[in-house]
Design a protein around this motif. Structure first.
Motif, short mmCIF file in Angstrom:
data_model
loop_
_atom_site.label_atom_id
_atom_site.label_comp_id
_atom_site.label_asym_id
_atom_site.label_seq_id
_atom_site.Cartn_x
_atom_site.Cartn_y
_atom_site.Cartn_z
N ILE A 69 0.86 -1.18 0.00
CA ILE A 69 0.00 0.00 0.00
C ILE A 69 0.90 1.23 0.00
CG2 ILE A 69 -0.21 -0.06 2.55
CD1 ILE A 69 -3.14 1.02 2.11
N HIS A 70 0.42 2.33 -0.60
CA HIS A 70 1.22 3.56 -0.69
C HIS A 70 0.64 4.61 0.25
CE1 HIS A 70 3.42 2.49 -4.49
NE2 HIS A 70 2.42 1.63 -4.55
N PHE A 71 1.37 4.91 1.33
CA PHE A 71 0.91 5.93 2.28
C PHE A 71 0.64 7.28 1.59
CE2 PHE A 71 3.11 9.15 5.21
CZ PHE A 71 1.91 9.73 5.61
N PRO A 72 1.57 7.85 0.80
CA PRO A 72 1.30 9.20 0.26
C PRO A 72 0.26 9.24 -0.85
CG PRO A 72 3.43 8.41 -0.50
CD PRO A 72 2.91 7.35 0.43
N GLN A 73 -0.35 8.10 -1.13
CA GLN A 73 -1.46 8.09 -2.10
C GLN A 73 -2.80 7.92 -1.37
OE1 GLN A 73 -0.59 5.02 -5.04
NE2 GLN A 73 1.50 5.76 -5.33
N TYR A 74 -2.80 8.18 -0.06
CA TYR A 74 -3.97 7.78 0.74
C TYR A 74 -5.23 8.54 0.34
CZ TYR A 74 -4.69 11.78 3.84
OH TYR A 74 -5.02 13.00 4.34
N ASP A 83 -3.34 4.64 -18.47
CA ASP A 83 -2.67 3.42 -18.00
C ASP A 83 -1.75 3.79 -16.83
OD1 ASP A 83 -0.46 4.67 -19.09
OD2 ASP A 83 -0.17 3.23 -20.71
N LEU A 84 -0.97 2.84 -16.36
CA LEU A 84 -0.11 3.07 -15.20
C LEU A 84 0.81 4.29 -15.36
CD1 LEU A 84 1.40 2.21 -12.56
CD2 LEU A 84 2.85 0.78 -14.02
N LEU A 85 1.52 4.37 -16.49
CA LEU A 85 2.52 5.44 -16.63
C LEU A 85 1.84 6.81 -16.70
CD1 LEU A 85 5.08 3.68 -19.04
CD2 LEU A 85 5.08 3.74 -16.53
N ASP A 86 0.70 6.87 -17.35
CA ASP A 86 -0.09 8.11 -17.40
C ASP A 86 -0.58 8.49 -16.00
OD1 ASP A 86 -1.64 10.19 -18.68
OD2 ASP A 86 -3.42 8.91 -18.46
N TRP A 87 -1.04 7.51 -15.26
CA TRP A 87 -1.55 7.73 -13.89
C TRP A 87 -0.43 8.24 -12.97
CZ3 TRP A 87 -0.31 4.82 -9.40
CH2 TRP A 87 -1.18 4.98 -8.32
N LEU A 88 0.75 7.64 -13.11
CA LEU A 88 1.88 8.07 -12.27
C LEU A 88 2.25 9.52 -12.55
CD1 LEU A 88 4.27 4.95 -12.45
CD2 LEU A 88 3.12 5.82 -10.40
N PRO A 194 13.22 0.69 -3.81
CA PRO A 194 13.33 1.28 -5.15
C PRO A 194 11.95 1.21 -5.82
CG PRO A 194 14.26 -0.95 -5.12
CD PRO A 194 13.86 -0.64 -3.71
N ARG A 195 11.45 2.35 -6.32
CA ARG A 195 10.04 2.37 -6.78
C ARG A 195 9.77 1.30 -7.84
NH1 ARG A 195 6.54 6.97 -6.40
NH2 ARG A 195 4.55 5.98 -6.71
N PHE A 196 10.48 1.38 -8.95
CA PHE A 196 10.51 0.33 -9.98
C PHE A 196 11.63 0.65 -10.95
CE2 PHE A 196 6.97 1.80 -13.26
CZ PHE A 196 7.34 3.13 -13.10
N THR A 222 9.25 -3.50 -4.29
CA THR A 222 9.24 -2.74 -5.54
C THR A 222 8.04 -3.23 -6.38
OG1 THR A 222 10.61 -1.97 -7.39
CG2 THR A 222 10.82 -4.30 -6.81
N HIS A 223 7.97 -2.76 -7.63
CA HIS A 223 6.91 -3.18 -8.55
C HIS A 223 7.54 -3.99 -9.68
CE1 HIS A 223 5.30 0.44 -6.58
NE2 HIS A 223 4.13 -0.15 -6.70
N LEU A 224 6.77 -4.94 -10.21
CA LEU A 224 7.29 -5.81 -11.27
C LEU A 224 6.18 -6.23 -12.22
CD1 LEU A 224 9.44 -7.81 -12.49
CD2 LEU A 224 8.72 -9.45 -10.74
N SER A 225 6.45 -6.09 -13.50
CA SER A 225 5.58 -6.65 -14.54
C SER A 225 4.10 -6.35 -14.31
CB SER A 225 5.80 -8.18 -14.60
OG SER A 225 5.29 -8.68 -15.82
N GLU A 226 3.83 -5.03 -14.31
CA GLU A 226 2.45 -4.59 -14.02
C GLU A 226 1.69 -4.31 -15.31
OE1 GLU A 226 2.40 -1.32 -11.30
OE2 GLU A 226 0.21 -1.10 -11.35
N SER A 227 2.24 -3.40 -16.16
CA SER A 227 1.47 -3.04 -17.35
C SER A 227 2.31 -3.22 -18.61
CB SER A 227 0.99 -1.59 -17.25
OG SER A 227 1.99 -0.70 -17.69
N THR A 314 -3.97 -4.22 -1.19
CA THR A 314 -4.88 -3.24 -1.80
C THR A 314 -4.21 -2.40 -2.89
OG1 THR A 314 -4.32 -1.48 -0.22
CG2 THR A 314 -6.14 -2.98 0.39
N ASP A 315 -2.91 -2.08 -2.71
CA ASP A 315 -2.22 -1.14 -3.60
C ASP A 315 -2.92 0.22 -3.69
OD1 ASP A 315 -0.13 -0.22 -5.24
OD2 ASP A 315 -1.17 -0.84 -7.07
N VAL A 316 -3.58 0.66 -2.62
CA VAL A 316 -4.08 2.04 -2.59
C VAL A 316 -2.90 2.97 -2.84
CG1 VAL A 316 -4.80 3.83 -0.92
CG2 VAL A 316 -6.06 1.66 -1.07
#
Ligand code: GUN
Ligand code: ZN
Length: 429
Positions: A69-74, A83-88, A194-196, A222-227, A314-316
């Motif tokens: 879960i990501h605290f600063p995305q609460y 998609d993911l990269l656009d959202w980030l 490391p974020r990704f 970290t994150h792996l093979s998401e989108s 959850t990955d909130v």
């Protein structure tokens, strides 16, 4: 203070069975550990006069654990993007830049933890922002509650706005400082973060690998093979790598203390390496469908001969709910699409004992065992009109648990206890 918590107790055993008492009790001692657990008629004399919270026929089970879960995305859930990269780039990085401000982070940390508790979550592996202050705030807030929390400062030195970037040297320094200040304090632990691969240079991934090798007991997240777009960019940024997993592997980031969120599009070779290294892939179903990332397949990951360890989260704020109940419900649907029908007991076990083991806190929480801490959630199977009428046709404990994960959310959380202390009580109208 000793506290007796009464209700329908259940806990998930390693062999897949459920330890269930229709009239059960859990006794939490002064230090918050479980002193006794069993049927109410057998409650030892010594505890009969102790303060008691009686939850009647509601379910008392180990607190739910969120493995990513990501605290600063609460507060930035439900931000629609291509998609993911656009959202980030459009929503996430600007919001995380706010956490350079320690006062903002302090206030947010308290709100964030209260939100976890109101959803029945008692322990977590969380991302912070790139800022050291952000991790300080979250560690300090969790310490006050005696909570089992693992977090770390995010490392990211490219492909983001300057306000959320560091560099390899400051990332090493800040991570080590935070580790020395917080790791092992109470139930807190540090995670090298490391974020990704896209937001870290080779130099920074090397630093992450060195930190993991030299900081005893630290986890790595970290994150792996998401989108698909992310995977293609990783291929361009690391032309020497066999695949996405190989990028992390080359920098020493695979292993028993490593947790990789998503793992949706993994090849046979990647699963083999993740399996033999003892790494964990964390299933984040509400995020994977919300961002259109894809459908993670548990049977693919668990294939006999090369099973990859799995967690659930959850990955909130990519995920759309703080509720681990809702998350299990969505995992069920996604796995049905992958041709696999998990039971409710299996998913509750994954969200309690399973996640505890994967986060290296299996000796501390995740089950109603003597000596573990009394991290508990009290679930109300009659919480809403829909749930109440569903129980009229429920015929087994599996049925009741299934209805809770499919139809329940924070409304079904009657109370939450961390280390034997009540940290949340539902307000009923
Ligand atoms: N990949 C890199 N950063 C993130 C993030 O914050 N959320 C999700 N879902 N995926 C990511
Ligand atoms: Zn994430």
């Amino acid at each position: 203070m000793t506290l007796v918590i009464k209700g329908q107790t259940l806990s998930f055993a390693p062999d897949g069975s459920v330890v269930h008492e229709t009239r059960g009790a859990v006794v939490a001692g002064d230090d918050g550990s479980i002193l006794w657990c069993g049927p109410q008629p057998l409650l030892p004399q010594a505890f009969r006069q102790a303060e008691t919270d009686d939850h009647g026929s509601m379910l008392v089970l180990p607190g739910l654990i969120d493995a990513h879960i990501h605290f600063p995305q609460y507060r930035m859930l439900a931000a629609p993007a291509k998609d993911l990269l656009d959202w980030l780039s459009r929503f996430t990085f600007p919001e995380e830049s706010r956490y350079a401000d320690a006062r903002h982070a302090d206030a947010a940390a308290q709100l964030f933890l209260n939100r976890l508790f109101s959803h029945g979550t008692t322990a977590a592996l969380a991302f912070c922002s790139v800022h050291k202050a952000c991790a300080h705030s979250l560690f300090a807030a969790a310490e006050k509650h005696g909570m089992a929390l693992v977090t770390g400062k995010t490392m990211m030195d490219r492909n983001a706005i300057p306000a959320v970037q560091d560099d390899p040297e400051s990332a090493a320094r800040d991570s080590e400082d935070l580790y020395r200040t917080w790791h092992g304090k109470g139930r807190l632990r540090y995670a090298v973060t490391p974020r990704f691969a896209i937001t870290s240079t080779d130099a920074q991934l090397r630093v992450a690998g060195e930190l993991l090798a030299t900081l005893p007991g630290a986890l790595m997240q970290t994150h792996l093979s998401e989108s698909p777009g992310e995977i293609e960019l990783v291929r361009q940024l690391f032309p020497w790598a066999k695949d996405y997993t190989d990028v992390y592997d080359r920098f020493g980031l695979l292993g028993r203390r490593s947790l990789f969120a998503h793992g949706i599009h993994l090849s046979e070779r990647e699963c083999e390496r993740l399996s033999e290294s003892g790494s964990t892939v964390v299933h984040c179903p509400t995020s994977n469908t919300f961002l259109g990332s894809g459908l993670m397949s548990m049977p693919h990951l668990s294939k006999p001969g090369r099973p990859v360890g799995i967690g659930i989260a959850t990955d909130v704020g990519g995920g759309t709910s703080y509720s681990m109940l809702a998350t299990m419900g969505e995992a069920y649907k996604v796995q049905m699409l992958a041709g696999y029908k998990p039971s409710a007991v299996e998913l509750f076990s994954l969200a309690t004992r399973g996640n505890a083991d994967r986060l290296g806190m299996g000796d501390d929480t995740g089950a109603l065992d003597l000596g573990k801490f009394a991290d508990l959630v009290v679930l109300d199977p009659m919480a809403t009109p829909v749930l109440a009428s569903r129980q009229e046709v429920s015929t087994s404990l599996e049925d009741v648990l299934f209805s809770l994960m499919m139809l329940g959310d924070d409304r079904a959380v009657a109370a939450t206890y961390v280390r034997g202390r009540r940290v949340h009580k539902r307000v009923t109208a």
